[in-house]
Design an enzyme around this catalytic site. Structure first.
Site, PDB file in Angstrom:
ATOM      1  N   GLY A 243     -81.979  51.287  -8.022  1.00 14.28           N
ATOM      2  CA  GLY A 243     -81.630  50.500  -6.846  1.00 14.28           C
ATOM      3  C   GLY A 243     -81.735  51.225  -5.529  1.00 14.28           C
ATOM      4  O   GLY A 243     -81.588  50.609  -4.465  1.00 14.28           O
ATOM      5  N   GLU A 285     -81.469  55.705 -12.577  1.00 14.35           N
ATOM      6  CA  GLU A 285     -82.756  55.225 -13.098  1.00 14.35           C
ATOM      7  C   GLU A 285     -83.540  54.473 -12.028  1.00 14.35           C
ATOM      8  O   GLU A 285     -83.727  53.265 -12.105  1.00 14.35           O
ATOM      9  CB  GLU A 285     -82.566  54.373 -14.359  1.00 14.35           C
ATOM     10  CG  GLU A 285     -81.513  53.308 -14.240  1.00 14.35           C
ATOM     11  CD  GLU A 285     -81.301  52.549 -15.541  1.00 14.35           C
ATOM     12  OE1 GLU A 285     -81.324  53.175 -16.616  1.00 14.35           O
ATOM     13  OE2 GLU A 285     -81.104  51.334 -15.454  1.00 14.35           O
ATOM     14  N   PRO A 286     -84.028  55.197 -11.037  1.00 21.62           N
ATOM     15  CA  PRO A 286     -84.771  54.565  -9.949  1.00 21.62           C
ATOM     16  C   PRO A 286     -86.211  54.258 -10.324  1.00 21.62           C
ATOM     17  O   PRO A 286     -86.856  55.016 -11.054  1.00 21.62           O
ATOM     18  CB  PRO A 286     -84.749  55.652  -8.865  1.00 21.62           C
ATOM     19  CG  PRO A 286     -84.732  56.926  -9.641  1.00 21.62           C
ATOM     20  CD  PRO A 286     -83.925  56.650 -10.873  1.00 21.62           C
ATOM     21  N   GLY A 287     -86.705  53.147  -9.813  1.00 20.58           N
ATOM     22  CA  GLY A 287     -88.130  52.841  -9.923  1.00 20.58           C
ATOM     23  C   GLY A 287     -88.750  52.955  -8.538  1.00 20.58           C
ATOM     24  O   GLY A 287     -89.551  53.831  -8.247  1.00 20.58           O
ATOM     25  N   ARG A 324     -94.734  40.409  -3.531  1.00 20.61           N
ATOM     26  CA  ARG A 324     -93.418  40.595  -2.903  1.00 20.61           C
ATOM     27  C   ARG A 324     -93.228  39.778  -1.608  1.00 20.61           C
ATOM     28  O   ARG A 324     -92.178  39.171  -1.433  1.00 20.61           O
ATOM     29  CB  ARG A 324     -93.144  42.083  -2.655  1.00 20.61           C
ATOM     30  CG  ARG A 324     -93.193  42.924  -3.941  1.00 20.61           C
ATOM     31  CD  ARG A 324     -92.670  44.340  -3.757  1.00 20.61           C
ATOM     32  NE  ARG A 324     -91.246  44.328  -3.559  1.00 20.61           N
ATOM     33  CZ  ARG A 324     -90.664  44.428  -2.388  1.00 20.61           C
ATOM     34  NH1 ARG A 324     -91.382  44.586  -1.298  1.00 20.61           N
ATOM     35  NH2 ARG A 324     -89.356  44.378  -2.287  1.00 20.61           N
ATOM     36  N   TYR A 328     -90.196  37.261  -2.206  1.00 20.52           N
ATOM     37  CA  TYR A 328     -88.896  37.636  -1.611  1.00 20.52           C
ATOM     38  C   TYR A 328     -88.919  37.584  -0.081  1.00 20.52           C
ATOM     39  O   TYR A 328     -87.956  38.014   0.554  1.00 20.52           O
ATOM     40  CB  TYR A 328     -88.519  39.074  -1.998  1.00 20.52           C
ATOM     41  CG  TYR A 328     -88.673  39.419  -3.455  1.00 20.52           C
ATOM     42  CD1 TYR A 328     -87.833  38.861  -4.421  1.00 20.52           C
ATOM     43  CD2 TYR A 328     -89.648  40.323  -3.865  1.00 20.52           C
ATOM     44  CE1 TYR A 328     -87.970  39.195  -5.756  1.00 20.52           C
ATOM     45  CE2 TYR A 328     -89.783  40.670  -5.206  1.00 20.52           C
ATOM     46  CZ  TYR A 328     -88.952  40.098  -6.136  1.00 20.52           C
ATOM     47  OH  TYR A 328     -89.091  40.440  -7.456  1.00 20.52           O
ATOM     48  N   CYS A 355    -105.030  29.389  -3.111  1.00 23.89           N
ATOM     49  CA  CYS A 355    -104.869  28.043  -2.573  1.00 23.89           C
ATOM     50  C   CYS A 355    -103.404  27.649  -2.566  1.00 23.89           C
ATOM     51  O   CYS A 355    -102.989  26.738  -3.296  1.00 23.89           O
ATOM     52  CB  CYS A 355    -105.716  27.085  -3.371  1.00 23.89           C
ATOM     53  SG  CYS A 355    -107.432  27.468  -3.090  1.00 23.89           S
ATOM     54  N   GLU A 356    -102.617  28.360  -1.807  1.00 24.63           N
ATOM     55  CA  GLU A 356    -101.207  28.028  -1.594  1.00 24.63           C
ATOM     56  C   GLU A 356    -100.858  28.465  -0.181  1.00 24.63           C
ATOM     57  O   GLU A 356    -101.235  29.570   0.234  1.00 24.63           O
ATOM     58  CB  GLU A 356    -100.299  28.790  -2.575  1.00 24.63           C
ATOM     59  CG  GLU A 356    -100.484  28.362  -4.006  1.00 24.63           C
ATOM     60  CD  GLU A 356     -99.192  28.404  -4.818  1.00 24.63           C
ATOM     61  OE1 GLU A 356     -98.090  28.371  -4.234  1.00 24.63           O
ATOM     62  OE2 GLU A 356     -99.316  28.459  -6.049  1.00 24.63           O
TER      63      GLU A 356
HETATM   64  N1  LLP Z   1     -82.612  49.731 -14.004  1.00 22.46           N
HETATM   65  C1  LLP Z   1     -82.536  48.433 -14.313  1.00 22.46           C
HETATM   66  C2  LLP Z   1     -81.715  48.014 -15.461  1.00 22.46           C
HETATM   67  C3  LLP Z   1     -83.218  47.488 -13.549  1.00 22.46           C
HETATM   68  O1  LLP Z   1     -83.140  46.193 -13.839  1.00 22.46           O
HETATM   69  C4  LLP Z   1     -84.021  47.914 -12.445  1.00 22.46           C
HETATM   70  C5  LLP Z   1     -84.751  46.965 -11.623  1.00 22.46           C
HETATM   71  C6  LLP Z   1     -84.074  49.308 -12.172  1.00 22.46           C
HETATM   72  C7  LLP Z   1     -83.350  50.173 -12.974  1.00 22.46           C
HETATM   73  C8  LLP Z   1     -84.903  49.875 -11.056  1.00 22.46           C
HETATM   74  O2  LLP Z   1     -84.563  49.400  -9.819  1.00 22.46           O
HETATM   75  P1  LLP Z   1     -85.190  50.097  -8.507  1.00 22.46           P
HETATM   76  O3  LLP Z   1     -84.740  51.521  -8.479  1.00 22.46           O
HETATM   77  O4  LLP Z   1     -86.666  49.998  -8.597  1.00 22.46           O
HETATM   78  O5  LLP Z   1     -84.649  49.291  -7.378  1.00 22.46           O
HETATM   79  N2  LLP Z   1     -89.378  43.056  -8.208  1.00 22.46           N
HETATM   80  C9  LLP Z   1     -88.320  43.404  -7.269  1.00 22.46           C
HETATM   81  C10 LLP Z   1     -87.385  44.436  -7.849  1.00 22.46           C
HETATM   82  C11 LLP Z   1     -86.775  44.006  -9.153  1.00 22.46           C
HETATM   83  C12 LLP Z   1     -85.936  45.097  -9.785  1.00 22.46           C
HETATM   84  C13 LLP Z   1     -85.465  44.708 -11.132  1.00 22.46           C
HETATM   85  N3  LLP Z   1     -84.718  45.713 -11.802  1.00 22.46           N
HETATM   86  C14 LLP Z   1     -88.939  43.858  -5.952  1.00 22.46           C
HETATM   87  O6  LLP Z   1     -90.158  43.884  -5.846  1.00 22.46           O
HETATM   88  O7  LLP Z   1     -88.215  44.156  -5.004  1.00 22.46           O
END
Ligand code: LLP
Length: 431
Positions: A243, A285-287, A324, A328, A355-356
Protein backbone atom coordinates in the site's frame (compact mmCIF):
# COMPACT_ATOMS: atom_id res chain seq x y z
CA UNK A 1 5.44 27.98 -19.15
CA UNK A 2 6.72 24.93 -17.28
CA UNK A 3 8.71 22.27 -19.06
CA UNK A 4 8.61 18.53 -18.54
CA UNK A 5 9.74 17.41 -15.09
CA UNK A 6 11.71 14.17 -14.88
CA UNK A 7 11.04 12.42 -11.58
CA UNK A 8 14.31 10.55 -11.02
CA UNK A 9 17.84 10.24 -12.27
CA UNK A 10 17.22 7.34 -14.65
CA UNK A 11 15.17 9.63 -16.91
CA UNK A 12 17.36 12.14 -18.72
CA UNK A 13 16.85 15.06 -21.07
CA UNK A 14 19.52 14.97 -23.77
CA UNK A 15 18.99 17.95 -26.04
CA UNK A 16 15.21 17.75 -25.71
CA UNK A 17 15.04 13.97 -26.19
CA UNK A 18 14.16 11.44 -23.50
CA UNK A 19 16.74 8.84 -22.50
CA UNK A 20 15.74 6.04 -20.16
CA UNK A 21 18.74 4.78 -18.23
CA UNK A 22 20.97 5.72 -21.13
CA UNK A 23 18.68 4.35 -23.88
CA UNK A 24 17.00 6.66 -26.38
CA UNK A 25 13.22 6.44 -26.10
CA UNK A 26 12.93 7.41 -29.77
CA UNK A 27 15.25 4.60 -30.83
CA UNK A 28 13.50 1.81 -28.93
CA UNK A 29 10.05 3.04 -29.96
CA UNK A 30 11.22 2.77 -33.58
CA UNK A 31 12.84 -0.58 -33.06
CA UNK A 32 10.02 -2.31 -31.15
CA UNK A 33 7.03 -0.16 -32.22
CA UNK A 34 4.45 1.34 -29.87
CA UNK A 35 2.68 1.06 -27.50
CA UNK A 36 5.66 -0.20 -25.56
CA UNK A 37 6.34 -0.64 -21.86
CA UNK A 38 9.89 0.14 -20.74
CA UNK A 39 11.17 -1.07 -17.36
CA UNK A 40 14.29 0.26 -15.68
CA UNK A 41 16.14 -2.55 -13.91
CA UNK A 42 18.27 -0.26 -11.78
CA UNK A 43 15.26 1.70 -10.50
CA UNK A 44 13.46 -1.53 -9.49
CA UNK A 45 16.53 -2.61 -7.52
CA UNK A 46 16.97 0.85 -6.04
CA UNK A 47 13.36 1.06 -4.84
CA UNK A 48 13.58 -2.37 -3.27
CA UNK A 49 16.85 -1.54 -1.51
CA UNK A 50 15.67 1.90 -0.34
CA UNK A 51 12.74 0.33 1.44
CA UNK A 52 14.56 -2.67 2.83
CA UNK A 53 17.48 -0.66 4.18
CA UNK A 54 15.15 1.97 5.73
CA UNK A 55 13.47 -0.86 7.66
CA UNK A 56 16.69 -2.70 8.53
CA UNK A 57 18.02 0.44 10.20
CA UNK A 58 15.47 -0.10 12.95
CA UNK A 59 15.13 -3.89 13.25
CA UNK A 60 17.13 -6.79 11.91
CA UNK A 61 14.34 -9.29 11.26
CA UNK A 62 12.75 -7.74 8.19
CA UNK A 63 11.20 -9.29 5.10
CA UNK A 64 10.08 -7.39 2.02
CA UNK A 65 7.59 -9.39 -0.03
CA UNK A 66 7.18 -8.07 -3.57
CA UNK A 67 3.48 -8.02 -4.42
CA UNK A 68 3.57 -9.65 -7.82
CA UNK A 69 0.20 -8.39 -9.02
CA UNK A 70 1.71 -4.96 -9.70
CA UNK A 71 3.88 -6.41 -12.45
CA UNK A 72 4.19 -10.14 -13.04
CA UNK A 73 6.66 -10.06 -15.89
CA UNK A 74 9.11 -12.93 -15.43
CA UNK A 75 12.03 -10.54 -15.74
CA UNK A 76 10.72 -8.32 -12.95
CA UNK A 77 10.24 -11.37 -10.74
CA UNK A 78 13.75 -12.55 -11.58
CA UNK A 79 15.25 -9.17 -10.65
CA UNK A 80 13.47 -9.26 -7.29
CA UNK A 81 14.40 -12.86 -6.66
CA UNK A 82 17.98 -11.79 -7.26
CA UNK A 83 17.47 -9.04 -4.65
CA UNK A 84 16.45 -11.78 -2.19
CA UNK A 85 12.89 -10.51 -1.97
CA UNK A 86 10.05 -12.63 -0.68
CA UNK A 87 6.90 -12.77 -2.77
CA UNK A 88 3.20 -12.03 -2.25
CA UNK A 89 1.05 -14.06 -4.67
CA UNK A 90 -2.73 -14.02 -5.07
CA UNK A 91 -3.38 -16.75 -7.60
CA UNK A 92 -1.93 -20.08 -8.71
CA UNK A 93 -0.77 -18.22 -11.82
CA UNK A 94 1.36 -15.84 -9.77
CA UNK A 95 2.79 -18.77 -7.79
CA UNK A 96 3.61 -20.53 -11.06
CA UNK A 97 5.38 -17.45 -12.43
CA UNK A 98 7.29 -16.88 -9.19
CA UNK A 99 8.50 -20.49 -9.18
CA UNK A 100 9.54 -20.12 -12.84
CA UNK A 101 11.52 -17.01 -11.88
CA UNK A 102 13.36 -19.03 -9.22
CA UNK A 103 11.62 -18.12 -5.96
CA UNK A 104 11.87 -20.90 -3.39
CA UNK A 105 8.36 -21.95 -2.27
CA UNK A 106 9.03 -21.05 1.36
CA UNK A 107 9.63 -17.46 0.29
CA UNK A 108 6.16 -17.21 -1.26
CA UNK A 109 3.13 -16.16 0.76
CA UNK A 110 -0.22 -16.81 -0.90
CA UNK A 111 -2.93 -14.33 0.07
CA UNK A 112 -6.00 -15.25 -1.92
CA UNK A 113 -9.68 -14.53 -1.52
CA UNK A 114 -12.55 -16.74 -2.79
CA UNK A 115 -10.03 -19.56 -3.07
CA UNK A 116 -11.18 -22.83 -4.68
CA UNK A 117 -10.30 -26.32 -3.43
CA UNK A 118 -8.19 -27.15 -6.48
CA UNK A 119 -6.26 -23.94 -5.90
CA UNK A 120 -5.58 -25.00 -2.31
CA UNK A 121 -4.35 -28.36 -3.64
CA UNK A 122 -1.99 -26.54 -6.00
CA UNK A 123 -0.58 -24.48 -3.10
CA UNK A 124 -0.12 -27.57 -0.93
CA UNK A 125 1.58 -29.42 -3.76
CA UNK A 126 4.05 -26.59 -4.26
CA UNK A 127 4.69 -25.99 -0.57
CA UNK A 128 3.99 -22.26 -0.45
CA UNK A 129 2.90 -20.60 2.79
CA UNK A 130 -0.82 -19.90 2.87
CA UNK A 131 -2.42 -16.80 4.34
CA UNK A 132 -6.05 -17.68 5.11
CA UNK A 133 -8.83 -15.23 4.26
CA UNK A 134 -11.91 -16.97 5.72
CA UNK A 135 -13.11 -19.71 8.06
CA UNK A 136 -14.45 -21.55 5.01
CA UNK A 137 -11.01 -21.58 3.40
CA UNK A 138 -9.43 -22.81 6.66
CA UNK A 139 -11.87 -25.71 7.05
CA UNK A 140 -11.41 -26.81 3.46
CA UNK A 141 -7.62 -26.59 3.72
CA UNK A 142 -7.43 -28.61 6.94
CA UNK A 143 -9.54 -31.38 5.41
CA UNK A 144 -6.91 -31.79 2.72
CA UNK A 145 -3.72 -31.14 4.62
CA UNK A 146 -2.38 -29.72 7.88
CA UNK A 147 0.50 -27.41 7.03
CA UNK A 148 3.40 -26.87 9.41
CA UNK A 149 2.99 -23.07 9.12
CA UNK A 150 -0.12 -20.98 8.56
CA UNK A 151 -1.02 -17.31 8.54
CA UNK A 152 -4.33 -15.47 8.75
CA UNK A 153 -5.36 -12.21 7.14
CA UNK A 154 -7.06 -9.93 9.63
CA UNK A 155 -9.47 -7.13 8.75
CA UNK A 156 -8.20 -4.46 11.15
CA UNK A 157 -11.32 -2.37 10.37
CA UNK A 158 -9.15 0.51 9.20
CA UNK A 159 -8.84 0.94 5.45
CA UNK A 160 -7.18 3.53 3.22
CA UNK A 161 -6.29 4.05 -0.43
CA UNK A 162 -6.29 6.31 -3.48
CA UNK A 163 -9.74 5.12 -4.64
CA UNK A 164 -12.70 3.29 -3.15
CA UNK A 165 -11.87 0.21 -5.26
CA UNK A 166 -8.47 -0.24 -3.63
CA UNK A 167 -9.45 0.07 0.05
CA UNK A 168 -9.10 -3.47 1.34
CA UNK A 169 -10.12 -3.31 4.97
CA UNK A 170 -12.99 -1.88 6.97
CA UNK A 171 -16.72 -2.47 7.18
CA UNK A 172 -17.52 -3.06 3.54
CA UNK A 173 -14.44 -5.05 2.69
CA UNK A 174 -14.64 -8.62 1.43
CA UNK A 175 -11.12 -9.32 2.70
CA UNK A 176 -9.80 -10.82 5.88
CA UNK A 177 -11.12 -12.24 9.13
CA UNK A 178 -12.85 -10.07 11.69
CA UNK A 179 -11.59 -9.65 15.24
CA UNK A 180 -14.59 -11.50 16.68
CA UNK A 181 -13.60 -14.68 14.79
CA UNK A 182 -9.85 -14.46 14.92
CA UNK A 183 -9.10 -16.40 18.10
CA UNK A 184 -11.38 -19.19 16.87
CA UNK A 185 -9.56 -19.64 13.58
CA UNK A 186 -6.16 -19.80 15.25
CA UNK A 187 -7.59 -22.26 17.79
CA UNK A 188 -8.92 -24.52 15.03
CA UNK A 189 -5.53 -24.47 13.29
CA UNK A 190 -3.65 -25.12 16.54
CA UNK A 191 -5.88 -28.02 17.48
CA UNK A 192 -5.45 -29.49 13.98
CA UNK A 193 -1.67 -29.54 14.54
CA UNK A 194 -0.34 -26.39 12.87
CA UNK A 195 2.96 -25.54 14.59
CA UNK A 196 4.10 -22.12 13.35
CA UNK A 197 2.04 -19.00 12.75
CA UNK A 198 2.01 -15.69 10.96
CA UNK A 199 -0.51 -12.86 10.98
CA UNK A 200 -1.32 -10.43 8.20
CA UNK A 201 -3.23 -7.34 7.13
CA UNK A 202 -3.41 -5.22 4.01
CA UNK A 203 -5.44 -2.05 4.34
CA UNK A 204 -5.32 -0.65 0.81
CA UNK A 205 -3.21 0.77 -1.96
CA UNK A 206 -1.66 4.12 -2.88
CA UNK A 207 -1.33 5.48 0.66
CA UNK A 208 0.94 8.51 0.97
CA UNK A 209 0.75 9.14 4.72
CA UNK A 210 2.04 7.04 7.59
CA UNK A 211 -0.97 7.52 9.90
CA UNK A 212 -3.34 4.88 8.48
CA UNK A 213 -0.55 2.29 8.60
CA UNK A 214 0.15 3.13 12.23
CA UNK A 215 -3.50 2.99 13.28
CA UNK A 216 -4.06 -0.36 11.60
CA UNK A 217 -0.74 -1.76 12.87
CA UNK A 218 -1.72 -0.86 16.42
CA UNK A 219 -4.95 -2.79 15.92
CA UNK A 220 -3.18 -5.81 14.41
CA UNK A 221 -0.73 -5.88 17.31
CA UNK A 222 -3.60 -5.82 19.81
CA UNK A 223 -5.28 -8.67 17.98
CA UNK A 224 -2.02 -10.64 18.03
CA UNK A 225 -1.87 -9.98 21.77
CA UNK A 226 -5.36 -11.38 22.25
CA UNK A 227 -4.38 -14.54 20.35
CA UNK A 228 -1.19 -14.82 22.37
CA UNK A 229 -3.08 -14.51 25.66
CA UNK A 230 -5.84 -16.94 24.80
CA UNK A 231 -3.92 -19.60 22.92
CA UNK A 232 -0.32 -19.03 23.96
CA UNK A 233 0.68 -18.72 20.31
CA UNK A 234 3.70 -16.67 19.27
CA UNK A 235 4.28 -15.39 15.77
CA UNK A 236 7.02 -16.20 13.31
CA UNK A 237 6.08 -13.20 11.20
CA UNK A 238 3.75 -10.21 11.20
CA UNK A 239 2.91 -8.85 7.77
CA UNK A 240 1.66 -5.25 7.65
CA UNK A 241 0.73 -5.43 3.97
CA UNK A 242 1.56 -3.30 0.98
CA UNK A 243 0.00 0.00 0.00
CA UNK A 244 2.95 2.39 0.16
CA UNK A 245 2.04 5.13 -2.28
CA UNK A 246 4.02 6.84 -4.99
CA UNK A 247 3.33 10.45 -6.08
CA UNK A 248 1.61 10.69 -9.47
CA UNK A 249 0.30 14.29 -9.44
CA UNK A 250 2.73 17.20 -9.38
CA UNK A 251 1.42 18.34 -5.98
CA UNK A 252 1.82 14.94 -4.29
CA UNK A 253 4.83 14.27 -2.06
CA UNK A 254 6.55 10.90 -1.73
CA UNK A 255 5.86 9.01 1.47
CA UNK A 256 8.67 9.68 3.92
CA UNK A 257 10.33 6.27 4.08
CA UNK A 258 12.45 7.05 7.09
CA UNK A 259 9.41 8.31 8.97
CA UNK A 260 7.40 5.22 7.91
CA UNK A 261 10.19 2.88 9.00
CA UNK A 262 11.00 4.54 12.29
CA UNK A 263 7.41 5.00 13.47
CA UNK A 264 6.16 1.59 12.33
CA UNK A 265 9.11 -0.22 13.80
CA UNK A 266 9.16 1.63 17.07
CA UNK A 267 5.48 0.75 17.54
CA UNK A 268 6.09 -2.83 16.42
CA UNK A 269 9.15 -3.41 18.62
CA UNK A 270 7.60 -1.98 21.76
CA UNK A 271 4.27 -3.81 21.42
CA UNK A 272 5.77 -7.09 20.25
CA UNK A 273 7.97 -7.10 23.32
CA UNK A 274 5.26 -5.95 25.74
CA UNK A 275 2.78 -8.52 24.39
CA UNK A 276 5.33 -11.35 24.24
CA UNK A 277 4.75 -12.05 20.55
CA UNK A 278 7.98 -14.04 20.20
CA UNK A 279 10.29 -11.80 18.13
CA UNK A 280 8.49 -12.10 14.80
CA UNK A 281 9.84 -10.96 11.44
CA UNK A 282 8.49 -7.54 10.48
CA UNK A 283 7.10 -7.88 6.96
CA UNK A 284 5.69 -5.56 4.32
CA UNK A 285 4.45 -6.49 0.85
CA UNK A 286 4.60 -3.54 -1.53
CA UNK A 287 3.92 -3.79 -5.24
CA UNK A 288 3.52 -0.24 -6.50
CA UNK A 289 6.40 1.19 -4.48
CA UNK A 290 8.89 -1.19 -6.10
CA UNK A 291 7.93 -0.97 -9.77
CA UNK A 292 5.70 2.07 -10.39
CA UNK A 293 8.24 4.72 -11.28
CA UNK A 294 10.50 2.13 -12.92
CA UNK A 295 8.01 1.76 -15.78
CA UNK A 296 7.22 4.05 -18.72
CA UNK A 297 4.65 3.52 -21.42
CA UNK A 298 5.66 4.89 -24.82
CA UNK A 299 2.80 5.69 -27.16
CA UNK A 300 2.82 7.41 -30.56
CA UNK A 301 0.53 10.24 -31.62
CA UNK A 302 -1.37 9.34 -34.78
CA UNK A 303 -4.10 12.01 -34.79
CA UNK A 304 -4.51 15.60 -33.73
CA UNK A 305 -8.18 16.57 -33.73
CA UNK A 306 -9.43 20.06 -32.92
CA UNK A 307 -13.15 20.31 -32.16
CA UNK A 308 -15.03 23.49 -31.23
CA UNK A 309 -14.59 22.50 -27.55
CA UNK A 310 -11.47 20.37 -27.21
CA UNK A 311 -8.11 19.49 -28.62
CA UNK A 312 -7.66 15.73 -28.77
CA UNK A 313 -4.44 13.86 -29.29
CA UNK A 314 -5.10 10.34 -30.57
CA UNK A 315 -2.46 7.82 -29.47
CA UNK A 316 -2.02 4.08 -29.93
CA UNK A 317 -2.39 3.11 -26.23
CA UNK A 318 -5.85 3.02 -24.73
CA UNK A 319 -7.32 1.47 -21.63
CA UNK A 320 -6.53 -1.91 -23.15
CA UNK A 321 -2.88 -0.99 -22.47
CA UNK A 322 -3.17 1.19 -19.34
CA UNK A 323 -6.51 0.98 -17.57
CA UNK A 324 -5.80 3.08 -14.47
CA UNK A 325 -7.04 6.47 -15.81
CA UNK A 326 -10.30 4.94 -17.05
CA UNK A 327 -10.83 2.66 -14.05
CA UNK A 328 -9.85 4.93 -11.15
CA UNK A 329 -9.62 8.36 -12.76
CA UNK A 330 -5.89 8.09 -12.07
CA UNK A 331 -3.47 10.79 -13.14
CA UNK A 332 -0.25 9.71 -14.87
CA UNK A 333 2.44 12.27 -15.70
CA UNK A 334 2.88 12.60 -19.47
CA UNK A 335 5.91 14.04 -21.22
CA UNK A 336 6.66 14.34 -24.91
CA UNK A 337 9.78 12.27 -25.45
CA UNK A 338 10.95 14.28 -28.47
CA UNK A 339 10.01 17.75 -27.12
CA UNK A 340 11.38 17.93 -23.61
CA UNK A 341 12.71 21.45 -24.12
CA UNK A 342 9.50 22.88 -25.52
CA UNK A 343 7.20 24.87 -23.29
CA UNK A 344 3.95 23.24 -22.23
CA UNK A 345 1.61 25.66 -23.94
CA UNK A 346 -1.48 23.75 -25.11
CA UNK A 347 -4.26 21.92 -23.31
CA UNK A 348 -5.11 18.48 -24.68
CA UNK A 349 -7.17 15.41 -23.95
CA UNK A 350 -5.07 12.32 -24.67
CA UNK A 351 -7.33 9.71 -26.24
CA UNK A 352 -6.74 6.03 -26.98
CA UNK A 353 -7.96 3.98 -29.95
CA UNK A 354 -10.83 2.16 -28.22
CA UNK A 355 -14.45 2.70 -29.09
CA UNK A 356 -15.47 4.04 -25.70
CA UNK A 357 -15.68 7.65 -24.61
CA UNK A 358 -13.94 6.78 -21.37
CA UNK A 359 -10.83 5.78 -23.29
CA UNK A 360 -8.76 8.78 -22.25
CA UNK A 361 -5.29 8.62 -20.73
CA UNK A 362 -5.52 12.25 -19.60
CA UNK A 363 -7.94 15.14 -19.68
CA UNK A 364 -7.06 18.83 -19.97
CA UNK A 365 -3.34 18.20 -19.88
CA UNK A 366 -0.86 20.98 -20.58
CA UNK A 367 1.69 19.76 -23.14
CA UNK A 368 3.94 21.25 -25.81
CA UNK A 369 2.22 21.79 -29.13
CA UNK A 370 1.73 18.31 -30.55
CA UNK A 371 2.22 17.03 -34.09
CA UNK A 372 1.35 13.64 -35.50
CA UNK A 373 4.31 11.31 -35.02
CA UNK A 374 5.30 12.75 -31.63
CA UNK A 375 6.14 10.20 -28.97
CA UNK A 376 4.47 10.45 -25.56
CA UNK A 377 5.98 8.89 -22.46
CA UNK A 378 3.38 8.03 -19.82
CA UNK A 379 5.27 7.91 -16.54
CA UNK A 380 4.67 5.83 -13.40
CA UNK A 381 3.28 3.05 -15.54
CA UNK A 382 5.32 0.17 -14.09
CA UNK A 383 2.71 -0.88 -11.52
CA UNK A 384 -0.72 -2.17 -12.57
CA UNK A 385 0.04 -1.20 -16.17
CA UNK A 386 0.88 -4.26 -18.23
CA UNK A 387 -0.53 -6.58 -15.55
CA UNK A 388 -4.02 -5.08 -16.02
CA UNK A 389 -3.85 -4.83 -19.79
CA UNK A 390 -6.24 -6.70 -22.05
CA UNK A 391 -7.09 -7.48 -25.67
CA UNK A 392 -10.25 -5.37 -25.59
CA UNK A 393 -11.37 -4.27 -29.06
CA UNK A 394 -9.23 -7.18 -30.30
CA UNK A 395 -5.98 -5.33 -29.95
CA UNK A 396 -3.03 -7.63 -29.26
CA UNK A 397 -1.20 -6.81 -26.01
CA UNK A 398 1.96 -4.73 -26.36
CA UNK A 399 5.64 -5.57 -25.86
CA UNK A 400 7.92 -4.89 -22.89
CA UNK A 401 11.59 -3.92 -22.90
CA UNK A 402 14.05 -3.86 -20.02
CA UNK A 403 16.75 -1.19 -19.98
CA UNK A 404 19.94 -1.08 -17.98
CA UNK A 405 22.75 1.42 -18.25
CA UNK A 406 22.55 2.00 -22.01
CA UNK A 407 21.55 -1.60 -22.87
CA UNK A 408 18.11 -2.88 -23.72
CA UNK A 409 16.44 -6.25 -24.08
CA UNK A 410 13.01 -7.31 -25.29
CA UNK A 411 11.43 -9.16 -22.37
CA UNK A 412 7.96 -9.73 -23.78
CA UNK A 413 7.06 -9.97 -27.42
CA UNK A 414 4.23 -7.97 -28.85
CA UNK A 415 1.23 -10.21 -29.43
CA UNK A 416 0.15 -10.77 -33.02
CA UNK A 417 -3.26 -11.13 -34.64
CA UNK A 418 -2.85 -14.89 -34.30
CA UNK A 419 -2.81 -14.47 -30.53
CA UNK A 420 -6.38 -13.22 -30.82
CA UNK A 421 -7.58 -16.63 -31.98
CA UNK A 422 -5.26 -18.77 -29.84
CA UNK A 423 -7.40 -21.36 -28.04
CA UNK A 424 -10.60 -20.40 -29.85
CA UNK A 425 -12.71 -22.91 -31.75
CA UNK A 426 -15.74 -22.40 -33.96
CA UNK A 427 -18.51 -24.66 -32.59
CA UNK A 428 -18.62 -27.90 -34.63
CA UNK A 429 -22.20 -27.36 -35.73
CA UNK A 430 -21.20 -24.07 -37.35
CA UNK A 431 -18.41 -25.55 -39.41
N1 LLP B 1 -0.90 -7.19 -0.55
C1 LLP B 1 -2.18 -7.44 -0.83
C2 LLP B 1 -2.89 -8.49 -0.07
C3 LLP B 1 -2.84 -6.72 -1.82
O1 LLP B 1 -4.12 -6.95 -2.11
C4 LLP B 1 -2.13 -5.72 -2.56
C5 LLP B 1 -2.77 -4.94 -3.60
C6 LLP B 1 -0.77 -5.50 -2.22
C7 LLP B 1 -0.20 -6.25 -1.21
C8 LLP B 1 0.09 -4.49 -2.94
O2 LLP B 1 -0.39 -3.21 -2.86
P1 LLP B 1 0.54 -2.00 -3.37
O3 LLP B 1 1.77 -1.97 -2.52
O4 LLP B 1 0.87 -2.23 -4.79
O5 LLP B 1 -0.31 -0.79 -3.18
N2 LLP B 1 -4.95 -1.87 -9.45
C9 LLP B 1 -4.87 -0.84 -8.42
C10 LLP B 1 -4.19 -1.36 -7.18
C11 LLP B 1 -4.86 -2.58 -6.61
C12 LLP B 1 -4.10 -3.17 -5.44
C13 LLP B 1 -4.69 -4.44 -4.99
N3 LLP B 1 -3.99 -5.07 -3.92
C14 LLP B 1 -4.17 0.39 -8.99
O6 LLP B 1 -3.79 0.37 -10.15
O7 LLP B 1 -4.04 1.39 -8.29
Amino acid sequence: MPKAILPHGFLENRGGYLYIDGVSAIEIAEKFDTPLYILIERRIRENFRRLKSALLKHYNKVRVYYSAKANTSLTVLKILEDEEAYLDAVSPGEVFLALKAGFQPDRILFTGTSVRDDELEFLIKHGVTINIDSLSQLRRLLKMHVPEILSFRVNPEIGAGHHEHVITAGRNSKFGIWEKDIVDVYRIALEAGVKRFGIHMHIGSGILSVEPFLLAAEKLLQIAHQIRKELNITFEFMDFGGGLGVPYRPDEKPIDLEDFASRMLSLFKSRAEEYGLGGPFFCVEPGRFIVCDAGILLTRVNTVKITPYKKFIGVDAGFNTLIRPAMYGSYHPIIVANKLNEPESEMYDVAGPLCESGDLLARDRLLPEIQEGDLLAILNAGAYGFSMSSQYNSRPRCAEVLVKDGKYSLIRERETLDDLIRGQRIADWLQ
